[in-house]
Design a protein around this motif. Structure first.
Motif, PDB file in Angstrom:
ATOM      1  N   PHE A  26      -4.730  44.815  78.979  1.00  0.00           N
ATOM      2  CA  PHE A  26      -6.324  44.444  78.392  1.00  0.00           C
ATOM      3  C   PHE A  26      -6.965  45.556  77.929  1.00  0.00           C
ATOM      4  O   PHE A  26      -7.985  45.331  76.883  1.00  0.00           O
ATOM      5  CB  PHE A  26      -6.881  44.005  79.529  1.00  0.00           C
ATOM      6  CG  PHE A  26      -6.636  42.541  80.106  1.00  0.00           C
ATOM      7  CD1 PHE A  26      -5.518  41.506  79.802  1.00  0.00           C
ATOM      8  CD2 PHE A  26      -6.891  42.083  81.825  1.00  0.00           C
ATOM      9  CE1 PHE A  26      -4.972  40.710  80.325  1.00  0.00           C
ATOM     10  CE2 PHE A  26      -6.560  41.254  82.147  1.00  0.00           C
ATOM     11  CZ  PHE A  26      -5.404  40.356  82.010  1.00  0.00           C
ATOM     12  N   ALA A  53     -16.179  40.055  86.348  1.00  0.00           N
ATOM     13  CA  ALA A  53     -14.545  39.273  86.247  1.00  0.00           C
ATOM     14  C   ALA A  53     -14.402  38.105  86.880  1.00  0.00           C
ATOM     15  O   ALA A  53     -13.477  36.641  86.374  1.00  0.00           O
ATOM     16  CB  ALA A  53     -13.704  40.224  86.353  1.00  0.00           C
ATOM     17  N   LEU A 104     -16.307  35.660  84.602  1.00  0.00           N
ATOM     18  CA  LEU A 104     -15.807  35.849  83.194  1.00  0.00           C
ATOM     19  C   LEU A 104     -14.343  35.991  82.674  1.00  0.00           C
ATOM     20  O   LEU A 104     -13.960  36.064  81.427  1.00  0.00           O
ATOM     21  CB  LEU A 104     -16.536  36.430  81.622  1.00  0.00           C
ATOM     22  CG  LEU A 104     -18.219  36.663  81.769  1.00  0.00           C
ATOM     23  CD1 LEU A 104     -19.752  37.780  82.105  1.00  0.00           C
ATOM     24  CD2 LEU A 104     -18.655  35.851  81.838  1.00  0.00           C
ATOM     25  N   GLY A 105     -13.355  36.143  83.698  1.00  0.00           N
ATOM     26  CA  GLY A 105     -12.292  36.330  83.651  1.00  0.00           C
ATOM     27  C   GLY A 105     -12.418  38.402  82.992  1.00  0.00           C
ATOM     28  O   GLY A 105     -12.755  39.080  82.770  1.00  0.00           O
ATOM     29  N   ASP A 160      -9.727  40.221  82.121  1.00  0.00           N
ATOM     30  CA  ASP A 160      -9.416  40.316  80.117  1.00  0.00           C
ATOM     31  C   ASP A 160     -10.553  40.441  79.544  1.00  0.00           C
ATOM     32  O   ASP A 160     -10.891  40.547  79.366  1.00  0.00           O
ATOM     33  CB  ASP A 160      -8.944  39.355  79.951  1.00  0.00           C
ATOM     34  CG  ASP A 160      -7.612  39.778  78.455  1.00  0.00           C
ATOM     35  OD1 ASP A 160      -8.619  40.472  78.004  1.00  0.00           O
ATOM     36  OD2 ASP A 160      -7.129  39.247  77.599  1.00  0.00           O
ATOM     37  N   ASN A 161     -11.731  39.471  79.502  1.00  0.00           N
ATOM     38  CA  ASN A 161     -12.356  39.329  78.789  1.00  0.00           C
ATOM     39  C   ASN A 161     -13.505  40.465  78.641  1.00  0.00           C
ATOM     40  O   ASN A 161     -14.139  41.074  78.576  1.00  0.00           O
ATOM     41  CB  ASN A 161     -13.423  38.187  78.900  1.00  0.00           C
ATOM     42  CG  ASN A 161     -14.569  37.489  78.043  1.00  0.00           C
ATOM     43  OD1 ASN A 161     -14.426  38.276  76.752  1.00  0.00           O
ATOM     44  ND2 ASN A 161     -15.678  37.291  79.083  1.00  0.00           N
ATOM     45  N   VAL A 162     -13.708  40.854  80.434  1.00  0.00           N
ATOM     46  CA  VAL A 162     -14.556  41.673  80.944  1.00  0.00           C
ATOM     47  C   VAL A 162     -13.979  43.557  80.894  1.00  0.00           C
ATOM     48  O   VAL A 162     -14.751  43.885  80.289  1.00  0.00           O
ATOM     49  CB  VAL A 162     -15.177  41.904  82.356  1.00  0.00           C
ATOM     50  CG1 VAL A 162     -16.192  42.882  83.070  1.00  0.00           C
ATOM     51  CG2 VAL A 162     -15.666  40.833  82.997  1.00  0.00           C
ATOM     52  N   ASN A 186     -12.627  44.112  78.503  1.00  0.00           N
ATOM     53  CA  ASN A 186     -13.031  44.007  76.563  1.00  0.00           C
ATOM     54  C   ASN A 186     -14.207  44.064  76.413  1.00  0.00           C
ATOM     55  O   ASN A 186     -15.193  44.926  75.113  1.00  0.00           O
ATOM     56  CB  ASN A 186     -12.113  43.284  76.304  1.00  0.00           C
ATOM     57  CG  ASN A 186     -10.856  43.337  75.495  1.00  0.00           C
ATOM     58  OD1 ASN A 186     -10.238  44.278  74.718  1.00  0.00           O
ATOM     59  ND2 ASN A 186     -10.087  43.187  76.609  1.00  0.00           N
ATOM     60  N   MET A 187     -14.988  43.142  77.411  1.00  0.00           N
ATOM     61  CA  MET A 187     -16.813  43.502  76.812  1.00  0.00           C
ATOM     62  C   MET A 187     -17.389  44.904  77.492  1.00  0.00           C
ATOM     63  O   MET A 187     -18.306  45.615  76.041  1.00  0.00           O
ATOM     64  CB  MET A 187     -17.391  42.153  77.347  1.00  0.00           C
ATOM     65  CG  MET A 187     -17.735  41.149  77.363  1.00  0.00           C
ATOM     66  SD  MET A 187     -18.195  40.036  78.056  1.00  0.00           S
ATOM     67  CE  MET A 187     -19.576  39.911  78.217  1.00  0.00           C
ATOM     68  N   ASN A 189     -16.727  47.884  73.919  1.00  0.00           N
ATOM     69  CA  ASN A 189     -16.862  46.830  73.108  1.00  0.00           C
ATOM     70  C   ASN A 189     -18.533  47.598  73.284  1.00  0.00           C
ATOM     71  O   ASN A 189     -18.639  48.191  72.581  1.00  0.00           O
ATOM     72  CB  ASN A 189     -17.518  45.505  72.586  1.00  0.00           C
ATOM     73  CG  ASN A 189     -16.182  45.294  72.467  1.00  0.00           C
ATOM     74  OD1 ASN A 189     -15.456  45.088  71.525  1.00  0.00           O
ATOM     75  ND2 ASN A 189     -16.242  43.424  72.388  1.00  0.00           N
TER      76      ASN A 189
END
Length: 237
Positions: free
Chosen positions: A35, A220, A223-224, A226-228, A230-231, A234
Motif C-alpha cells: 500500500f 483503519a 477507513l480501511g 490501504d486508504n489510511v 496513503n492518507m 499524503n
C-alpha cells in the motif's frame, strides 16, 4: 518526505486474542508495504503479549522496505536483534508489564550502558535510535552515546494538540534544532495520528521517520488499511 513506518503490534494483539493465525501478521506486513508503507515496526515485550519473538524472525524474510525493532535492551532483546539484524533498532526504556511506553531515556544517567549497547549493534551494521523526551539535556546526552538517531516521544505534544494548544510543539522544535546541529537523525512516535501528524511534520526540521501503530490501526477499522496508509503518506509529503 518523512518516511512512514507502521507499527503492527495491534495486529498481533488481535491475533493473539483468539489464538490461531487470524489476522495473519505476515500478510498484513506485506500488504502495508504494498500500500506504500515505507517500513514495518515491531515492539516485542518479554511477555510476548502481542509480538512474539518468533514473529520478529519470520518478518525478517518478508520485509522489503525498512525493518525497525523497538524495545528495552535486556539480554533476550539484544540477542533477538543481533539474530534478526533489522535495519534499525530503537531503544526504549519500557518497564516489564507496562501497557505502553511512558517516558524517554535519561541519557545522562544511562550513558555508559547505552553506549555499550549501541556500539554492539553498530558493530553488526544496525542503525540505532534512542527514545527520548524533548529535553535539550537528554538530546545532548544522546549524542554522547554515539547513537545514529533519536526518536522523539510525542505523547505530550499529542495531548496538548488535542486540547487545542499548538504551542505544545515548541519543545519538540527546539529539540529537533539541537539534534540537527549535533548531527543526530530524528524519528518520532507515540500518539501521532491523522489529526496531528501534518502539523507535527511541518514544524519539525529534519524529521526523517515516524512510527505509528495504535492510531493508524484504529483509524483503519473505519477507513480501511490501504486508504489510511496513503492518507498518512499524503500528510507526510
Amino acid at each position: 518526505m518523512t518516511k512512514l513506518s507502521v507499527n503492527i503490534n495491534k495486529i498481533a494483539t488481535l491475533r493473539n486474542a483468539r489464538g490461531g493465525n487470524v489476522p495473519d501478521l505476515l500478510k498484513v506486513a506485506v500488504d502495508i508495504q504494498r500500500f506504500g508503507g515505507q517500513g514495518i515496526t515491531i515492539h516485542p515485550r518479554p511477555d510476548e503479549r502481542h509480538i512474539r519473538y518468533q514473529d520478529a524472525r519470520d518478518l525478517k524474510a518478508i520485509i522489503t522496505t525498512e525493518y525497525n525493532i523497538e524495545g528495552n535492551p535486556q539480554h533476550n532483546f539484544i540477542d533477538l536483534v543481533l539474530e534478526c539484524k533489522p535495519d534499525q533498532v530503537t531503544l526504549v526504556p519500557d518497564a516489564i508489564g507496562a501497557i505502553t511506553s511512558s517516558a524517554g531515556w535519561d541519557t545522562i544517567k544511562n550513558q555508559e550502558y547505552l553506549t555499550e549497547v549501541i556500539q554492539e549493534f553498530q558493530r553488526n551494521g544496525i542503525r540505532t535510535s534512542i527514545f527520548v523526551d524533548p529535553v535539550l539535556e537528554m538530546i545532548e546526552g544522546a549524542k554522547k552515546t554515539g547513537t545514529d538517531r533519536i526518536e522523539l516521544y510525542t505523547e505530550a505534544f499529542a495531548h496538548q494538540y488535542d486540547l487545542g494548544n499548538k504551542n505544545g510543539i515548541d519543545p519538540y522544535v527546539k529539540a529537533a534544532v539541537l539534534a540537527n546541529e549535533l548531527g543526530l537523525g530524528i524519528n518520532a512516535g507515540h500518539d501521532l495520528s491523522l489529526e496531528n501528524i501534518q502539523f507535527f511534520k511541518q514544524n519539525i526540521p529534519g524529521l526523517l521517520e515516524v512510527s505509528i501503530g495504535h492510531a493508524l490501526i484504529s483509524e483503519a477499522l473505519y477507513l480501511g488499511l490501504d486508504n489510511v496508509v496513503n492518507m498518512y503518506l499524503n500528510k507526510l509529503k
